[in-house]
Scaffold this active site. Structure first.
Site, short mmCIF file in Angstrom:
data_model
loop_
_atom_site.label_atom_id
_atom_site.label_comp_id
_atom_site.label_asym_id
_atom_site.label_seq_id
_atom_site.Cartn_x
_atom_site.Cartn_y
_atom_site.Cartn_z
CD GLU A 8 25.11 -56.98 5.26
OE1 GLU A 8 24.06 -56.46 4.82
OE2 GLU A 8 25.21 -58.70 3.83
CB SER A 20 19.10 -56.99 12.45
OG SER A 20 18.93 -57.88 12.38
P1 PGA Z 1 18.58 -58.36 7.09
O1 PGA Z 1 19.39 -58.35 6.42
O2 PGA Z 1 18.75 -56.35 7.31
O3 PGA Z 1 17.92 -58.70 6.79
O4 PGA Z 1 19.41 -58.22 8.48
C1 PGA Z 1 21.17 -57.83 5.44
C2 PGA Z 1 21.73 -58.08 4.34
O5 PGA Z 1 21.41 -59.47 4.44
O6 PGA Z 1 21.99 -57.63 3.49
#
Ligand code: PGA
Length: 254
Positions: free
Chosen positions: A170, A216
C-alpha cells in the site's frame, strides 16, 4: 501458479454497532457463494465478537480480521488486544503494519515481526502491510524500502508460514487520497515484494504467498489491478464501508 484472490475491507475507526450489524446482514446474504475469492472485513476490535456471532452460517463466506493486535498473549498492556483473545473469538486474520499504525503509533519493523509470530502462534493469518511515502516513491527508492520492510516483517518465520500469509502493498500516497497507483506501479511493486520472498524463502514459497495492492481501490478500478499477474487481491478502506460497494469489489474478481 494459481492463488486464490483475497479482498479485504479495512473499516479503520468507522461505524457504530448497529451499522456493523446491518453491513453483516446485508453482505452475508448477497455474497457470491462460488468460493472464488476470500472475502474479509477488518473491523475495530470492539466489533469482532459481535461480527463473528452475527455471521449466521457456520461456514460463512465472510471472514473477519482484526486491524491490529499486541505481540504478547497476555500481560500488563493497558488498552491493547491480545492475539490469544482475538483468536478465541474465531477471527481468521489480523492486519498488521498498516502505515497508519507505523506513522501515528510508531510501530517498528521489529514490532510487526513479533506480531506476525504471535498471530501464527495463535493459529491466525497475518495480513502484513508495507508501502513507501511519496518522497521515497519520487526518489526511486520504493523497491528497496518496501523490500526491507517485507524482509524484516518475515524474519524467523517458517517457509510454510510465509507461504500461507498475505502481504498488502500500500503506497502511503495512495491511501485515502483517491490517487491510486497505476496498474504498472502496482504490478511492479507486488512483483518486487514476491521477489523478496523468493530471495529469503525460495521461489516455491513466493509462488504461494498472496500479495494485495491497496490504496484508493474502488469498484471502478479493481479489475485493472486484478488483471496484473502478481496482484492477488486488494486491501480496501473507503470503498469497503458500504455493503453495495464491498459486494461490487467481490463481483469484479473473476
Ligand atoms: P483506501 O485505504 O482504500 O481508503 O485508500 C486503504 C487502506 O488504508 O488499507
Amino acid at each position: 501458479m494459481s492463488r486464490k484472490p483475497i479482498i479485504a475491507g479495512n473499516w479503520k475507526m468507522n461505524k457504530v454497532p448497529a451499522e456493523a450489524r446491518e453491513f453483516i446482514s446485508q453482505v452475508e446474504l448477497a455474497i457470491p457463494s462460488n468460493n472464488l475469492v476470500d472475502a474479509v472485513i477488518g473491523a475495530p476490535a470492539i466489533f469482532l465478537e459481535g461480527m463473528k456471532k452475527g455471521l449466521s452460517k457456520a461456514n460463512s463466506q465472510l471472514q473477519v480480521a482484526a486491524q491490529n493486535c499486541h505481540f504478547e498473549d497476555a500481560g500488563a498492556f493497558t488498552g491493547e488486544n491480545s492475539p490469544k483473545t482475538i483468536a478465541a473469538l474465531g477471527v481468521e486474520y489480523v492486519i498488521i503494519g498498516h502505515s497508519e499504525r507505523r506513522d501515528y503509533f510508531h510501530e517498528t519493523d521489529e514490532d510487526i515481526n513479533k506480531k506476525a509470530h504471535a498471530i501464527f502462534r495463535n493459529d491466525m493469518t497475518p495480513i502484513i502491510c508495507c508501502g513507501e511515502s511519496l518522497e521515497t516513491y519520487e526518489s526511486g527508492q520504493a523497491v528497496d524500502f518496501v523490500g526491507a520492510q517485507v524482509s524484516a516483517a518475515l524474519k524467523g518465520l517458517s517457509a510454510e508460514q510465509v507461504a500461507s500469509l498475505v502481504i498488502a502493498y500500500e503506497p502511503i500516497w495512495a491511501i485515502g487520497t483517491g490517487k491510486s497507483a497505476t496498474k504498472d506501479d502496482a504490478q511492479n511493486m507486488c512483483k518486487a515484494v514476491r521477489d523478496v520472498v523468493a530471495r529469503d524463502f525460495g521461489q516455491e514459497v513466493a509462488d504461494k504467498v498472496r500479495v494485495q495492492y491497496g490504496g484508493s481501490v474502488n469498484p471502478a478500478n479493481i479489475a485493472e489491478y486484478m488483471a496484473c499477474p502478481d496482484v492477488d487481491g486488494a486491501l480496501v478502506g473507503g470503498a469497503s464501508l458500504e455493503p453495495a460497494s464491498f459486494l461490487a469489489l467481490l463481483e469484479a474478481v473473476k
